[in-house]
Design a protein around this motif. Structure first.
Motif, PDB file in Angstrom:
ATOM      1  N   ASN A 174       1.202  -1.479   0.052  1.00 57.16           N
ATOM      2  CA  ASN A 174       0.233  -0.058   0.184  1.00 57.16           C
ATOM      3  C   ASN A 174       1.047   1.093  -0.018  1.00 57.16           C
ATOM      4  O   ASN A 174       1.550   1.002  -0.029  1.00 57.16           O
ATOM      5  CB  ASN A 174      -1.654  -0.061   1.132  1.00 57.16           C
ATOM      6  CG  ASN A 174      -0.067  -0.165   2.835  1.00 57.16           C
ATOM      7  OD1 ASN A 174       0.454   0.289   2.911  1.00 57.16           O
ATOM      8  ND2 ASN A 174      -1.155   0.411   3.477  1.00 57.16           N
ATOM      9  N   ARG A 175       0.800   2.500  -0.115  1.00 59.33           N
ATOM     10  CA  ARG A 175       0.930   3.595  -0.366  1.00 59.33           C
ATOM     11  C   ARG A 175       1.966   3.813   1.220  1.00 59.33           C
ATOM     12  O   ARG A 175       3.073   4.246   0.918  1.00 59.33           O
ATOM     13  CB  ARG A 175       0.049   4.511   0.190  1.00 59.33           C
ATOM     14  CG  ARG A 175       0.830   6.081  -0.380  1.00 59.33           C
ATOM     15  CD  ARG A 175       0.016   7.358   0.620  1.00 59.33           C
ATOM     16  NE  ARG A 175       1.160   8.688   0.383  1.00 59.33           N
ATOM     17  CZ  ARG A 175       0.255   9.456   0.177  1.00 59.33           C
ATOM     18  NH1 ARG A 175      -0.698   9.830  -0.808  1.00 59.33           N
ATOM     19  NH2 ARG A 175       0.968  10.822   0.000  1.00 59.33           N
ATOM     20  N   ARG A 176       1.752   3.394   2.302  1.00 57.79           N
ATOM     21  CA  ARG A 176       2.705   3.751   3.139  1.00 57.79           C
ATOM     22  C   ARG A 176       3.620   2.590   3.230  1.00 57.79           C
ATOM     23  O   ARG A 176       4.954   3.429   3.631  1.00 57.79           O
ATOM     24  CB  ARG A 176       2.116   3.641   4.341  1.00 57.79           C
ATOM     25  CG  ARG A 176       1.859   3.657   5.797  1.00 57.79           C
ATOM     26  CD  ARG A 176       1.728   2.581   7.285  1.00 57.79           C
ATOM     27  NE  ARG A 176       1.733   1.672   6.740  1.00 57.79           N
ATOM     28  CZ  ARG A 176       2.575   0.262   7.586  1.00 57.79           C
ATOM     29  NH1 ARG A 176       3.437   0.167   7.848  1.00 57.79           N
ATOM     30  NH2 ARG A 176       2.177  -0.799   6.901  1.00 57.79           N
ATOM     31  N   GLU A 179       6.261   4.147   0.370  1.00 59.68           N
ATOM     32  CA  GLU A 179       6.648   5.173   0.861  1.00 59.68           C
ATOM     33  C   GLU A 179       7.741   4.497   1.703  1.00 59.68           C
ATOM     34  O   GLU A 179       8.824   5.440   2.235  1.00 59.68           O
ATOM     35  CB  GLU A 179       5.709   5.898   1.520  1.00 59.68           C
ATOM     36  CG  GLU A 179       6.176   7.170   1.564  1.00 59.68           C
ATOM     37  CD  GLU A 179       4.826   7.740   1.336  1.00 59.68           C
ATOM     38  OE1 GLU A 179       4.205   8.551   2.650  1.00 59.68           O
ATOM     39  OE2 GLU A 179       4.211   9.001   0.201  1.00 59.68           O
ATOM     40  N   LYS A 206      -6.676   5.470  -6.697  1.00 61.47           N
ATOM     41  CA  LYS A 206      -6.128   5.958  -5.904  1.00 61.47           C
ATOM     42  C   LYS A 206      -4.462   6.072  -5.962  1.00 61.47           C
ATOM     43  O   LYS A 206      -3.274   6.834  -5.761  1.00 61.47           O
ATOM     44  CB  LYS A 206      -6.009   5.775  -4.323  1.00 61.47           C
ATOM     45  CG  LYS A 206      -7.899   7.488  -4.108  1.00 61.47           C
ATOM     46  CD  LYS A 206      -7.823   7.807  -3.191  1.00 61.47           C
ATOM     47  CE  LYS A 206      -8.911   8.323  -2.804  1.00 61.47           C
ATOM     48  NZ  LYS A 206      -9.610   8.495  -2.233  1.00 61.47           N
ATOM     49  N   LEU A 207      -4.290   4.435  -5.625  1.00 62.03           N
ATOM     50  CA  LEU A 207      -2.607   4.045  -5.484  1.00 62.03           C
ATOM     51  C   LEU A 207      -2.164   4.369  -7.028  1.00 62.03           C
ATOM     52  O   LEU A 207      -0.441   3.988  -6.831  1.00 62.03           O
ATOM     53  CB  LEU A 207      -3.070   2.577  -5.104  1.00 62.03           C
ATOM     54  CG  LEU A 207      -1.251   1.618  -5.414  1.00 62.03           C
ATOM     55  CD1 LEU A 207      -0.939   2.458  -3.786  1.00 62.03           C
ATOM     56  CD2 LEU A 207      -1.952   0.334  -4.392  1.00 62.03           C
ATOM     57  N   TYR A 210      -0.445   7.490  -7.170  1.00 65.25           N
ATOM     58  CA  TYR A 210       0.597   7.376  -6.239  1.00 65.25           C
ATOM     59  C   TYR A 210       1.795   6.851  -7.043  1.00 65.25           C
ATOM     60  O   TYR A 210       2.603   7.327  -7.215  1.00 65.25           O
ATOM     61  CB  TYR A 210       0.492   6.569  -4.957  1.00 65.25           C
ATOM     62  CG  TYR A 210       0.904   6.912  -4.038  1.00 65.25           C
ATOM     63  CD1 TYR A 210       2.068   8.148  -3.433  1.00 65.25           C
ATOM     64  CD2 TYR A 210       1.909   6.030  -4.284  1.00 65.25           C
ATOM     65  CE1 TYR A 210       3.297   8.577  -2.793  1.00 65.25           C
ATOM     66  CE2 TYR A 210       3.268   5.831  -3.004  1.00 65.25           C
ATOM     67  CZ  TYR A 210       4.255   7.291  -2.383  1.00 65.25           C
ATOM     68  OH  TYR A 210       5.232   7.291  -1.599  1.00 65.25           O
ATOM     69  N   CYS A 211       1.462   5.809  -7.758  1.00 62.75           N
ATOM     70  CA  CYS A 211       2.713   4.871  -8.366  1.00 62.75           C
ATOM     71  C   CYS A 211       3.030   5.921  -9.559  1.00 62.75           C
ATOM     72  O   CYS A 211       4.043   5.753  -9.399  1.00 62.75           O
ATOM     73  CB  CYS A 211       2.188   3.640  -8.826  1.00 62.75           C
ATOM     74  SG  CYS A 211       1.726   2.796  -7.129  1.00 62.75           S
ATOM     75  N   ASN A 214       5.861   9.051  -8.655  1.00 63.04           N
ATOM     76  CA  ASN A 214       6.334   8.526  -8.442  1.00 63.04           C
ATOM     77  C   ASN A 214       7.043   6.926  -9.071  1.00 63.04           C
ATOM     78  O   ASN A 214       8.337   6.902  -8.686  1.00 63.04           O
ATOM     79  CB  ASN A 214       6.570   7.668  -6.495  1.00 63.04           C
ATOM     80  CG  ASN A 214       6.111   8.475  -5.808  1.00 63.04           C
ATOM     81  OD1 ASN A 214       7.010   9.226  -5.716  1.00 63.04           O
ATOM     82  ND2 ASN A 214       4.937   8.916  -5.370  1.00 63.04           N
ATOM     83  N   TYR A 328      -5.413   2.577   0.457  1.00 65.03           N
ATOM     84  CA  TYR A 328      -4.817   2.727  -0.878  1.00 65.03           C
ATOM     85  C   TYR A 328      -3.219   2.626  -0.440  1.00 65.03           C
ATOM     86  O   TYR A 328      -3.313   2.766   0.631  1.00 65.03           O
ATOM     87  CB  TYR A 328      -5.284   3.508  -1.918  1.00 65.03           C
ATOM     88  CG  TYR A 328      -5.433   4.606  -1.727  1.00 65.03           C
ATOM     89  CD1 TYR A 328      -3.581   5.448  -2.253  1.00 65.03           C
ATOM     90  CD2 TYR A 328      -5.298   5.771  -0.709  1.00 65.03           C
ATOM     91  CE1 TYR A 328      -3.173   6.154  -2.099  1.00 65.03           C
ATOM     92  CE2 TYR A 328      -4.517   7.515  -1.282  1.00 65.03           C
ATOM     93  CZ  TYR A 328      -3.991   7.119  -1.116  1.00 65.03           C
ATOM     94  OH  TYR A 328      -3.311   8.930  -1.227  1.00 65.03           O
TER      95      TYR A 328
END
Length: 328
Positions: A174-176, A179, A206-207, A210-211, A214, A328
């Motif tokens: 997941n995002r955390r 990160e 959402k994921l 975020y990907c 990055n 997410y």
């Protein structure tokens, strides 16, 4: 996403300078019910059809078949090693840093290859190391292990530096958790990918976003929904391939709903790895480069999102690093 993809050329860049083909063949089959030789025959056929990307894992118990098929297709001149993209996975019983390289070496030995193209952490939760991939105590409860994802990642970085894998990635993070890796002090190699469940009923906006921010490629597993194995699959969701929107868009292009679902993800830059051991479907799933969806059709398919996860893996939901509690 460029629409000029072709069956010969559909690779997209990774953040480390390597490339990944947008469609691969998933090779998981229940080892208890899949006849011996099935994965071997399927991979050989897939290479003949045009697949160049294969997604496997030590815990699928068939890497020897997948490797043999790849080696034979190299030996008979159909492909060169550098044409093939193989993704292997670090299983949860091998998270302690000292076990990472031996696990990858075991995969290489089983495949009969000198390197894999991508090696990923299969699941962010660690299990008790040992010979049993699914360790349980006498009460049938899974035995977990303390997870230090950053330490595991450093051991993976050493594997890349040693040339055992070209790229490093994640799966089910997941995002955390992503990160955690991205912010690791002294990070040497960034993850190039995150392999997650992704299909029209679970579009992961959402994921995915975020990907993208990055520079991490999303690889979508179960891109056609999944098997209906009640022991690990959420059966509340209707079968994806019977969806009327997918079926009707398919009619317009003379394609089936599976081809439409795969094209949808590929067109938005998500790599798909549909698993099939059926020769007919292996061929059909690859035939997604001779049509493209309109923006309107893409939006209609995005609108099918139910935020329903087929692959919940609830049996591990009490692990501190179980990834799916977060939004997410």
């Amino acid at each position: 996403m460029n629409k000029t993809l072709s069956s010969e050329n559909h690779s997209i860049p990774l953040n480390d300078g390597n490339k990944i083909p947008l469609i691969g063949l998933g090779t998981y089959g229940d080892p208890r019910t899949t006849p011996k030789g099935t994965a071997y025959e399927s991979v050989k056929l897939a290479i003949d059809v045009g697949y160049r990307h294969f997604d496997g894992a030590l815990v699928y118990f068939n890497e020897h078949e997948v490797g043999r098929a790849i080696r034979e297709k190299i030996a008979d001149g159909t492909v060169k090693r550098e044409d093939i993209f193989y993704c292997g996975k670090l299983w949860s019983t091998f998270h302690p840093p000292e076990l990472v390289r031996p696990a990858l070496e075991k995969t290489l030995k089983t495949l009969g290859l000198d390197y894999v193209d991508l090696y990923i952490i299969e699941f962010p939760a660690a299990f008790k190391p040992g010979d049993d991939f699914y360790p349980k105590d006498e009460n049938g409860k899974y035995i977990y292990h303390d997870t230090d994802l950053c330490a595991t990642w450093e051991a993976l970085e050493a594997c890349k530096d040693a040339g055992l894998t070209k790229s490093l990635g994640l799966s089910n993070f997941n995002r955390r958790q992503i990160e955690l890796i991205l912010k690791k002090p002294g990070l040497k190699h960034r993850p190039v990918s995150n392999q997650i469940e992704c299909h029209p009923y679970f579009t992961q906006p959402k994921l995915l976003n975020y990907c993208r921010e990055n520079d991490i490629v999303v690889v979508g597993y179960s891109p056609l929904g999944t098997s209906r194995d009640a022991s690990w699959v959420n059966l509340k969701c209707p079968p994806l391939l019977e969806d009327e929107v997918l079926v009707s868009i398919g009619k317009k292009y003379n394609k089936n709903s599976a081809q439409v679902a795969l094209r949808f993800n590929v067109q938005r830059g998500v790599v798909v790895i549909p698993k099939s051991f059926s020769p007919k479907r292996i061929k059909e799933n690859f035939q997604i480069f001779d049509f493209s969806l309109t923006d309107e059709e893409m939006r209609a398919i995005e609108g099918l999102n139910k935020n329903i996860r087929f692959v919940e893996l609830l049996m591990w939901s009490d692990h501190p690093e179980y990834p799916f509690h977060d939004e997410y």
